[in-house]
Scaffold this active site. Structure first.
Site, PDB file in Angstrom:
ATOM      1  N   GLY A   1     -39.644 -10.123 -11.469  1.00 52.17           N
ATOM      2  CA  GLY A   1     -39.206  -9.102 -10.522  1.00 52.17           C
ATOM      3  C   GLY A   1     -39.705  -7.748 -10.994  1.00 52.17           C
ATOM      4  CB  THR A   2     -38.579  -4.290 -10.248  1.00 48.23           C
ATOM      5  OG1 THR A   2     -38.710  -4.528  -8.845  1.00 48.23           O
ATOM      6  CG2 THR A   2     -39.076  -2.892 -10.576  1.00 48.23           C
TER       7      THR A   2
ATOM      8  CB  VAL B   1     -36.880  -8.392 -15.091  1.00 50.57           C
ATOM      9  CG1 VAL B   1     -36.113  -7.133 -15.442  1.00 50.57           C
ATOM     10  CG2 VAL B   1     -36.792  -8.689 -13.604  1.00 50.57           C
ATOM     11  CB  SER B   2     -40.461 -12.251 -17.110  1.00 52.59           C
ATOM     12  OG  SER B   2     -41.639 -11.521 -16.847  1.00 52.59           O
TER      13      SER B   2
ATOM     14  CG  LEU C   1     -37.614 -20.510 -14.312  1.00 53.50           C
ATOM     15  CD1 LEU C   1     -36.095 -20.474 -14.200  1.00 53.50           C
ATOM     16  CD2 LEU C   1     -38.149 -21.881 -13.960  1.00 53.50           C
ATOM     17  N   GLY C   2     -40.259 -17.023 -12.783  1.00 53.60           N
ATOM     18  CA  GLY C   2     -40.603 -15.977 -11.825  1.00 53.60           C
ATOM     19  C   GLY C   2     -40.510 -14.615 -12.467  1.00 53.60           C
TER      20      GLY C   2
ATOM     21  CE  LYS D   1     -32.758 -11.051 -13.381  1.00 55.80           C
ATOM     22  NZ  LYS D   1     -32.087 -10.315 -12.272  1.00 55.80           N
TER      23      LYS D   1
ATOM     24  CG  ASP E   1     -32.248  -6.337  -3.462  1.00 58.98           C
ATOM     25  OD1 ASP E   1     -32.844  -6.193  -2.383  1.00 58.98           O
ATOM     26  OD2 ASP E   1     -32.836  -6.472  -4.552  1.00 58.98           O
TER      27      ASP E   1
END
Length: 387
Positions: A41-42, A44-45, A38-39, A65, A194
């Site tokens: 981040g820092t 992490v997937s 899905l996406g 995650k 955040d």
């Protein structure tokens, strides 16, 4: 005739996942290649895990995650970075498990694989607000012709500077997030820390809005001030001005000086305003949108830094459309450079209830009301929001 012997049950296989600590949930998560990505981040997937249905029961998918391995020339550097990311994911799992609110993504499980990677399973939020913004921007850009060109019918194309989400959609997102922040600030005693479109999940046609990603959240006291030892991290372009000022003061601070001011929950309200602003501008705050702007800003980063912590300009199309008046008022108030002048999450919730009662959050034009209250509670005539 041989004597019949009852067969012995086979010893169950040991799960490849073990609890990370007391209270963790042992659950089998498929390998990453077997899930839809899905996406990310820092370090992490995020994946979508489809769960097998039970008899007489349909089970909803989970969002997974997972910490990803990073290649590094230094084993020590790689381990240090991995420990920091894993620590954030552990913190997020601990926080998420304690939260219970319809506008906050739900905790499902937390586990650790044999290779030592932490995995957090959550309620599936379907789409991030950021992905919806990017998708809308792409459609706008591909559907427009450069100025001076012609389409098949011979019409000259025009570039439209922005194509914001309709006011009703922005207000629905603002309402859901305000409700989540009120719960965090007043009941959970947490500051999200955040707020941005990447940490907002959307179900359906803005029918459900959920806040996620609590890896850098801060604990606060009953007055909303961050507890000792809590550090605001956030994301650069969404940082509120008081956090930016505090970073400068920390560099110059020496032992014996007066204690530095503490960040409070009003910092969330600034980032909350910029998250709503993203839906109007279809871009990140204070970021260039063209290659020319990128080159210009690369040689003049000092001026770009001066913009951080300020209120970005509103798109011209929104300023001309009366349906965006309540959206602009909300963003304007919540992005004030003085945190004491920003409305609290409680005040934002109450004001948005008045907006919802006016019908401004309904999708179809026929259901829109022509009268809605402004930030001061005064009734103003408005045209229906676009569907």
């Amino acid at each position: 005739m041989d004597t019949f012997k009852t067969p012995k049950a086979k010893r169950p296989r040991k799960s490849q996942f073990t609890p990370t600590k007391e209270g963790a949930t042992p659950v089998k998560i498929p390998a990453s290649p077997f899930m839809e990505k899905l996406g990310w981040g820092t370090a992490v997937s995020v994946y979508r895990m489809e769960r097998s249905p039970k008899v007489g029961c349909i089970r909803s998918p989970w969002a997974i995650k997972r910490v990803i391995h990073r290649n590094s020339t230094s084993r020590k550097s790689r381990a240090s970075s991995g420990n920091e990311i894993s620590g954030r994911l552990c913190k997020e799992a601990e926080i998420l498990k304690s939260l219970d609110h319809p506008n906050i993504v739900g905790f499902r499980a937390f586990t650790k694989s044999v290779d030592g990677r932490f995995t957090l399973a959550m309620e599936d939020g379907q789409r991030s607000l950021l992905s919806l913004i990017e998708e809308r921007l792409e459609k706008v850009e591909t559907s427009l012709l450069p100025v001076g060109s012609h389409d098949d019918s011979g019409n000259t194309g025009q570039l439209v500077p922005d194509m914001p989400f309709p006011a009703w959609a922005v207000l629905r997102v603002a309402s859901g997030l305000a409700s989540a922040l009120r719960y965090l600030h007043e009941e959970a005693l947490l500051m999200h820390g955040d707020m941005k479109s990447d940490n907002v999940l959307i179900k359906g046609d803005f029918d459900v809005v959920k806040l996620c990603d609590f890896g850098v959240s801060l604990k606060v006291d009953k007055n909303g001030e961050a507890l000792d030892g809590e550090q605001y991290i956030g994301t650069r372009h969404w940082l509120p001005p008081e956090v930016i000022s505090l970073e400068d003061e920390e560099i110059e601070w020496e032992e014996g000086d007066e204690p530095l001011p503490k960040v409070n929950t009003q910092a969330d309200m600034y980032s909350y305003a910029l998250t709503a602003w993203e839906m109007l501008s279809l871009k990140f705050p204070h970021c260039p949108t063209t290659e020319d702007e990128e080159e210009e800003n690369a040689s003049n980063s000092f001026e770009e830094n001066l913009l951080l912590g300020t209120r970005p300009p509103f798109p011209e199309a929104c300023l001309k459309d009366p349906s965006y008046v309540p959206v602009i008022e909300l963003i304007h108030c919540c992005s004030d450079e003085d945190p004491d002048k920003r409305p609290t999450s409680e005040q934002a919730v109450e004001w948005l209830k008045l907006i919802e009662a006016s019908g401004a959050m309904k999708k179809t034009v026929e259901e829109q009301e022509n009268v809605m209250p402004n930030a001061n509670g005064v009734q103003t005539s408005e045209s229906p929001a676009p569907s």
